[in-house]
Design an enzyme around this catalytic site. Structure first.
Site, PDB file in Angstrom:
ATOM      1  N   HIS A  87      38.005  36.763  38.760  1.00 31.56           N
ATOM      2  CA  HIS A  87      39.237  37.647  39.659  1.00 31.56           C
ATOM      3  C   HIS A  87      39.033  37.337  40.977  1.00 31.56           C
ATOM      4  CE1 HIS A  87      40.208  39.128  35.981  1.00 31.56           C
ATOM      5  NE2 HIS A  87      41.264  39.891  36.467  1.00 31.56           N
TER       6      HIS A  87
ATOM      7  N   LYS B  99      37.716  47.764  28.472  1.00 29.56           N
ATOM      8  CA  LYS B  99      37.325  48.991  28.037  1.00 29.56           C
ATOM      9  C   LYS B  99      37.159  49.940  29.048  1.00 29.56           C
ATOM     10  CE  LYS B  99      32.282  47.855  28.253  1.00 29.56           C
ATOM     11  NZ  LYS B  99      31.587  48.793  29.359  1.00 29.56           N
TER      12      LYS B  99
END
Lengths: 280, 174
Positions: free
Chosen positions: B37, B102
């Site tokens: 990222h 999550k």
């Protein structure tokens, strides 16, 4: 004086790293089994059953239980009558980690510098805690620690006046904040007393205690039981999707402290609370 | 509600999923976590092309353990999504379809999910061995030097996820 070749330590570390990342200790397997029976939410039950199935697949097919095979935290309890030969002990421990993580197809999750962040590609170095104990044996305990839960851990420097209620609040705050991030159902390690670093170390170490075993100190045992109940009443549940099983165990260790302080550390671990010990 | 869907979906279809849906994904998803990222953000900052076309695609926040011989991938469960929050709104605004991870997301991410008709799925954390069985193909498509953090194109079959946050702003986490 007993001589121990450091190669024995290296080989033990390597084998233990591989074993514990594929097969959870019996106490944790048992705790998970009990959780399935206790959980009242349907979705929660389903998730816990998946976690049980995950353990079976991991062991049978030798796939790590979790892809985060952790940073290797190693406790070395060294008998004072032991003399290590044929090399440097710390190098041997790290060589064991290297061997275990490379040969065992475990994930390499360690970077060489916290800010420059190049992966060391062999999961070294380990975080090693040494203690010297009476006798001529060496006890090695390995606890690979994943960071989903590690990141949610906290240290609170409370005031003596905060007392036991302050400690309870600190534990509940840490668990609430951890929520779904820490892969519940969690195991909660708590260190109370000592100094800033001592309470953190106790919180880490007490995670290696067998799930279901309690402190020998009566009030601490009661606190463990009460906090497990209170945590499970938070309703976070398996995977954070609601339910009455948020934690599998609360393990607390205490130590004398200063007249001016009440340090409390909460080290949160996910349901993959890996710990394995071997005596040489 | 249990749903079986082929991915990637087109944008309108992501917005039809609702928090609480139990979904089995079949098709193509991409893995990317922290380091990937960061590099993608650097691409955007330098007006360079991203290493794969993110339009309507699903990013799975995951860094696998190495594959044993004869296996497609090692253990492959989700990592904590919140660490990617800094980068996510921009990717959603550029057309990213959905994410799998999550844990909680920031308000900025939740707003971006609603704004773009996207969806955030959770896979069960710590079930990496079991989840790996639903991954039938894996190929590194960018940042090979990042090891486990490389971007992988994954072929999945009945990969189980739960819709945690939907395009209407509903979220299962309290």
């Amino acid at each position: 004086m007993r001589e121990i070749n450091v190669a024995c330590v290296r080989d033990a570390v390597s084998e233990m790293c591989i074993r514990i990342n594929h097969v959870l200790s019996e106490d944790m397997q048992c705790a998970l089994k009990n959780a399935v029976a206790c959980e009242k939410s349907e979705l929660g039950k389903q998730i816990l059953s998946q976690l049980e199935e995950n353990l079976v697949v991991a062991e049978e097919e030798m796939i790590p239980i979790c892809q985060d095979t952790g940073m290797a935290v190693i406790f070395m309890e060294i008998g004072q009558d032991v003399h290590f030969t044929d090399g440097n002990l710390e190098d041997a421990i790290n060589e064991g980690v290297r061997k275990g993580y490379v040969e065992g197809f475990l994930r390499k999750s360690v970077v060489d510098d916290p800010l420059i962040r190049n992966n060391t590609k062999d999961n070294t170095p380990a975080v090693i805690h040494y203690s010297v104990v009476p006798g001529n044996k060496v006890k090695i305990t390995i606890s690979p620690k994943g960071f989903g839960s590690e990141n949610m851990s906290r240290v609170f420097m409370l005031k003596p006046a905060d007392g036991i209620e302050g400690v309870k609040n600190a534990i509940l705050t840490a668990v609430k904040d951890a929520g779904p991030n820490a892969c519940p159902p969690m195991v909660i390690g708590v260190g109370i007393g000592g100094t800033f670093e001592k309470c953190a170390l106790m919180a880490k170490h007490v995670l290696t205690r067998e799930a279901g075993k309690h402190s020998d100190i009566e009030y601490v045992k009661e606190l463990e039981t009460e906090m497990l109940k209170k945590i499970n009443e938070l309703g976070i549940g398996p995977a954070g999707l609601g339910g009455n099983v948020t934690a599998l165990a609360v393990n607390i260790e205490t130590y004398p402290t200063h007249i001016a302080g009440l340090p409390v550390a909460i080290n949160i671990c996910c349901h993959v609370n890996r710990h394995i010990s071997r005596e040489i | 509600m249990i749903k079986h869907i082929n991915v990637p979906l087109n944008k309108e279809e992501y917005s039809k999923l609702e928090a609480g849906d139990y979904v089995y994904l079949t098709g193509i998803i991409y893995s990317a976590r922290d380091a990937a990222h960061k590099r993608m953000q650097q691409c955007l900052d330098n007006n360079e092309e991203l290493p794969f076309d993110i339009k309507d695609q699903i990013i799975y926040y995951m860094g696998p353990s190495p594959a044993r011989e004869g296996k497609v991938i090692g253990s492959a469960g989700p990592t904590t999504a919140g660490r990617m929050d800094k980068y996510t709104p921009k990717l959603l605004d550029l057309g990213l379809g959905a994410m799998i991870g999550k844990g909680k997301r920031s308000a900025d991410v939740m707003n971006a999910i609603v704004r773009n008709g996207s969806v955030y799925f959770a896979a069960v954390g710590g079930a990496g061995a079991l989840l790996s069985k639903a991954i039938v193909g894996s190929e590194v498509v960018a940042y090979d030097d990042l090891g486990t953090e490389a971007v992988r194109k994954l072929e999945v079959k009945d990969f189980p996820v739960i819709v945690v946050a939907d395009s209407k702003g509903n979220c299962l986490y309290k």
